[in-house]
Design an enzyme around this catalytic site. Structure first.
Site, PDB file in Angstrom:
ATOM      1  N   CYS A 329       6.494   4.203 -10.327  1.00 25.96           N
ATOM      2  CA  CYS A 329       6.092   3.844  -8.973  1.00 25.96           C
ATOM      3  C   CYS A 329       6.617   2.455  -8.592  1.00 25.96           C
ATOM      4  CB  CYS A 329       4.582   3.953  -8.825  1.00 25.96           C
ATOM      5  SG  CYS A 329       4.034   4.040  -7.099  1.00 25.96           S
ATOM      6  N   HIS A 427       2.655   9.226 -11.173  1.00 25.58           N
ATOM      7  CA  HIS A 427       1.564   8.762 -12.024  1.00 25.58           C
ATOM      8  C   HIS A 427       1.019   9.957 -12.813  1.00 25.58           C
ATOM      9  CE1 HIS A 427       1.304   4.814 -10.144  1.00 25.58           C
ATOM     10  NE2 HIS A 427       1.360   5.405  -8.964  1.00 25.58           N
TER      11      HIS A 427
END
Length: 487
Positions: A329, A427
């Site tokens: 991310c 994630h």
């Protein structure tokens, strides 16, 4: 329909844990129960079934209820992006960024969102199990409170007060908190739970007797200190590791000021073949097999801190010696050529040079991308599932060699031509046994022991419900929850 609220004398007193435990305990008895936290401040979040964003702790509590996470379970989420400001997320969507003074004035609007979510849950479930935030006795936060007694007063619900005896001063915490509440707030406190006790309960009993006599409130029970219990942390980083074998893969996670979703690394922390170390300010990055750059709520600011600490030089040296590197991310964004924030979403507007390991750049946009996803890692074509929470839109030639092929037809992330560096927006990519094993083999572990992380999480939720049965006054709890009879 019943609402019961758990408040704590301090942060990390055990509110999230107790709510999780009570949710699964009620579910065992066939009671429909749903978790709720009016306002949460955390950088660990989850994507909900209705496409929004809530605190990670409420997603775990939803699992304890065997429910899919929903934005009504945490209607207001604050994600700090500086020491004085935060992104404000209402019903799962980012609405604005505010400093603390502005948010204080915004609380009346936020309270309407809180009450609307609570009303919907109360109509749908027999019991709403509510978690407070911090302490109800913070004098400077009492005006317009929506997270603790302000909410309890608004919906007229009873409260359990929990305190952590392991910190010391548990009786002062409980009595002092009660003394600082108004008379109506004191009246709705129906009992105390003491958390994380180790020792002989007989030696504590005189104190419990005194507490009940002093306050007129019952002690509902004393929960033991369980050292190997795992629940995903709401905010603070959990550095505890499980039992380890002999041949260990060394994994390093640099801890930057606005690290987010560090629960990504819980499966590695608990893996018997992984030595996971979180490296903080002032610590050099030691030799390792794998470095992982985590998510960040302030990518440009954290990138500047990474350079200020000399960690960019350490990462370059790590790669020269053949080590592997993953960016997740915000970490993905840092590995590119540029990070642009033209609207000042995460700090002052501007652009920052990335680490230059991939030929792509990222532009931060106001509309977040929130998705639960699945697909295949290009490594070994291993199945992977996870979630995306990011404001960045990344583009560039490096994305033509993706890290993940998603089931919806999109590609995600990148792998370097030499196979040393991997970047992804996903994630949770270590939670699946196939994807975790593939990544550990890629990082240098020859034979990987398969770990069922979901089963570990489920096991510990069940253990929490056992603790309720064994150590708390279940008759009084049933009464407070409006549950009749015995299971």
């Amino acid at each position: 329909m019943t609402t019961l609220m758990v408040q704590g004398t301090t942060s990390d007193a055990g509110k999230s844990t107790l709510v999780t435990a009570l949710c699964r305990w009620l579910l065992r008895q066939g009671v429909g129960v749903v978790p709720f936290k009016p306002q949460n401040m955390a950088l660990n979040s989850a994507v909900t079934a209705d496409g929004g964003e809530i605190g990670r702790a409420q997603a775990v509590q939803a699992q304890a209820c065997r429910l899919a996470p929903h934005t009504d379970m945490n209607p207001v989420l604050l994600k700090p992006n500086s020491d004085t400001g935060a992104q404000v997320i209402v019903h799962g969507r980012a609405v604005t960024c505010m400093n603390a003074v502005a948010y204080h004035d915004y609380k009346a609007i936020a309270m309407q969102a809180v009450l609307a979510s609570h009303a919907r849950l109360q109509q749908a479930y027999p019991v709403v199990m509510v978690e407070g935030a911090g302490s109800p006795a913070e004098i400077n936060l009492r005006a317009g409170d929506i997270a603790n007694m302000g909410f309890a007063e608004a919906v007229d619900c009873p409260v359990i007060l929990v305190a952590d005896i392991n910190r010391g001063g548990v009786f002062a915490h409980l009595v002092g908190t009660l003394e600082l509440l108004s008379s109506s707030e004191q009246a709705r406190v129906k009992g105390f739970v003491i958390n994380r006790f180790r020792g002989d309960l007989a030696l504590l009993q005189p104190g419990l007797d005194w507490l009940e006599l002093r306050t007129g409130k019952p002690v509902l029970g004393v929960l033991p200190y369980v050292t190997d219990l795992h629940l995903e942390a709401e905010d603070g980083i959990d550095t505890r590791q499980g039992e380890k074998g002999e041949r260990l893969l060394k994994v390093i996670v640099p801890v930057l000021p606005r690290i987010s979703n560090h629960t990504d690394f819980d499966p590695l922390r608990l893996h018997p073949q992984v030595d996971l170390q979180f490296i903080g300010p002032g610590q050099p990055i030691p030799p390792a097999d794998l470095i992982i750059l985590p998510g960040s709520k302030s990518v440009r600011g954290d990138l500047a801190q990474l350079r200020a600490r000399g960690w960019d030089t350490a990462i370059a040296r790590h790669l020269r010696y053949g080590g592997k590197l993953i960016g997740i991310c915000g970490g993905l964004q840092m590995l590119g050529q540029q990070v642009h924030d033209p609207q000042g979403l995460e700090g002052p507007a501007g652009s920052s040079a990335g680490l230059g390991l991939f030929d792509y750049s990222t532009v931060l946009e106001a509309e977040k991308q929130l998705r639960n996803v699945s697909g295949q890692l290009e490594l070994e074509q291993a199945a992977v599932a996870g979630y995306e929470i990011h404001a960045g839109v990344t583009s560039g030639p490096a994305l033509e060699l993706p890290a993940v092929q998603l089931a919806d037809g999109r590609c995600d992330g990148a792998i370097s031509a030499d196979g040393q560096v991997l970047a992804t927006y996903l994630h949770g990519l270590f939670e699946g046994s196939q994807s975790c094993a593939a990544l550990l083999r890629w990082a240098g572990l020859a034979e990987v022991q398969a770990i069922d992380y979901e089963a570990l999480r489920e096991r510990d939720i069940e253990r929490l419900a056992d603790l309720v049965e064994q150590h708390l006054d279940t008759a009084r709890l049933r009464q407070l929850c409006g549950v009749r009879g015995h299971a």
